[in-house]
Design an enzyme around this catalytic site. Structure first.
Site, short mmCIF file in Angstrom:
data_model
loop_
_atom_site.label_atom_id
_atom_site.label_comp_id
_atom_site.label_asym_id
_atom_site.label_seq_id
_atom_site.Cartn_x
_atom_site.Cartn_y
_atom_site.Cartn_z
N PRO A 10 0.82 -1.20 0.00
CA PRO A 10 0.00 0.00 0.00
C PRO A 10 0.86 1.26 0.00
O PRO A 10 1.75 1.42 0.84
CB PRO A 10 -0.83 -0.11 1.28
CG PRO A 10 -0.20 -1.16 2.10
CD PRO A 10 0.57 -2.04 1.18
N GLU A 11 0.61 2.12 -0.96
CA GLU A 11 1.25 3.43 -1.02
C GLU A 11 0.16 4.46 -0.73
O GLU A 11 -0.95 4.10 -0.35
CB GLU A 11 1.93 3.63 -2.38
CG GLU A 11 2.96 2.52 -2.66
CD GLU A 11 3.67 2.64 -3.99
OE1 GLU A 11 3.79 3.75 -4.52
OE2 GLU A 11 4.12 1.59 -4.50
N LYS B 260 2.16 7.46 3.88
CA LYS B 260 1.66 6.09 4.04
C LYS B 260 1.24 5.81 5.48
O LYS B 260 0.85 4.69 5.80
CB LYS B 260 2.73 5.09 3.62
CG LYS B 260 3.24 5.29 2.20
CD LYS B 260 4.46 4.43 1.92
CE LYS B 260 5.20 4.92 0.69
NZ LYS B 260 6.50 4.24 0.53
N ARG C 101 15.28 -4.85 -5.34
CA ARG C 101 13.92 -4.81 -5.84
C ARG C 101 13.97 -4.44 -7.31
O ARG C 101 14.98 -4.67 -7.96
CB ARG C 101 13.03 -3.89 -5.01
CG ARG C 101 13.54 -2.49 -4.82
CD ARG C 101 12.88 -1.84 -3.62
NE ARG C 101 13.29 -2.49 -2.37
CZ ARG C 101 13.08 -1.98 -1.18
NH1 ARG C 101 12.47 -0.83 -1.08
NH2 ARG C 101 13.48 -2.59 -0.10
#
Length: 304
Positions: free
Chosen positions: A2-3, A61, A276
């Site tokens: 979730p951003e 966030k 990533r």
DNA sequence: CTCATGCCCTGCTGGC
DNA sequence: TGCCAGCAGGGCATGA
């Protein structure tokens, strides 16, 4: 995952269902969920009981419930971060689920439940203080988090100047929550594609208008995602889980390796980025041309 | 001081 | 079939 847009969707849902409610009971089911609450799990549980939820707020966030106690003007913040897999639910029955980390019974008989499979998320209690921009109050522990693009204290020219003073790559700068908050790996890649800018461009070499442009792109892509998240919102089940909604969104590059760029048709590439990924269109987002000093510090693994 | 890296954590996927 | 490496990644501690 979730951003900001996902967290804002959660905030809205929570605000609709728990504003004005008083917490009757509270239980911590996994010690890791309160690891940022240094006074410990029992202190946390005891201190939220009896408090009334005045509002649900967000910066970047981070979420927090603004709590008031009977006879005290001073508000406290119940901070919550979803981490990668955190979810809030408001439901009629107490949840019996292995991923429940914290739950609380409300004075309308419903339950506020925090679930988190990967336990990167957490909750903590903290005092509310005036933030550095003097435009709002935030939990003390979140003072270092910069305003997000939807806050009144957000000042793009100032962020642009600070960004260009940094000696780092533009994607790292976008992910720096002390510069501008709310942007994560997915929306950073989307903003860089829109700009368009290669993620490894050095911030010091960006013009002011280019820096402003990528910040505006990030703001726009998150604003559009908030609209989409808001429409797919379910009333009783406050969904936060990145899976529903997230990947249904119109992402131009993230997760689209080998698929055609929506602008030029060239295949989207996945680049390694500190354990990533960065997704880019190398035709639209030209890699930086390295100067002598950068070439010397590349240690032999420079681009062909 | 600034900046980059590694770690925390679990469940799923893909290769052999 | 079973096993294990790799991956997802936000935020913070740590080291350079």
């Amino acid at each position: 995952m979730p951003e900001l847009p996902e967290v804002e969707t959660v905030r809205k849902g929570l605000a609709e269902h728990v504003t004005g409610r008083t917490i009757i009971t509270a239980s911590v089911h996994h010690p890791r969920v309160v690891r940022r609450h240094l006074a410990g799990a029992s202190h946390f549980s005891q201190h939220v009981v009896g408090k009334r939820i005045q509002s649900v707020e967000r910066r970047g966030k981070y979420l927090w419930f603004s709590l008031e106690s009977q006879g005290h003007a001073q508000l406290e913040g119940l901070i919550a971060h979803l981490g990668m897999s955190g979810q809030f639910r408001v439901q009629d029955e107490r949840a019996d689920h292995p991923h429940v980390r914290f739950d609380a019974e409300l004075d309308d008989g419903r339950w506020l439940v925090f679930l988190d499979q990967r336990t990167f998320g957490g909750v903590a209690l903290d005092e509310l203080v005036t933030d550095t921009t003097k435009t709002r109050t935030v939990p003390h522990a979140l003072r270092h988090i910069a305003p997000d693009p939807f806050e009144p204290g957000y000042d793009p020219p100032s962020v642009s100047r600070r960004m260009r003073r940094k000696k780092t790559e533009v994607k790292r700068a976008l992910l720096d929550q002390t510069l501008v908050s709310g942007i994560g790996n997915i929306y950073a890649d989307e903003a860089l594609w829109r700009a368009p800018l290669h993620p490894q461009r050095l911030t010091q070499r960006l013009t002011a208008s280019t820096a402003m442009g990528v910040l505006e792109a990030a703001t726009n892509v998150m604003a559009e995602a908030i609209v989409e998240g808001g429409t797919s919102f379910d009333a009783l089940y406050v969904n936060v889980n990145g899976e529903s909604g997230y990947f249904g969104r119109s992402l131009a590059v993230y997760g689209r390796e080998d698929e055609p760029c929506l602008r030029c048709g060239a295949p989207i590439r996945r680049l390694a980025f500190t354990n990533r990924s960065s997704y880019v269109c190398l035709r639209c987002q030209r890699p930086p041309r390295l100067g002598t000093s950068e070439r010397l510090s590349q240690k032999g693994d420079a681009a062909p």
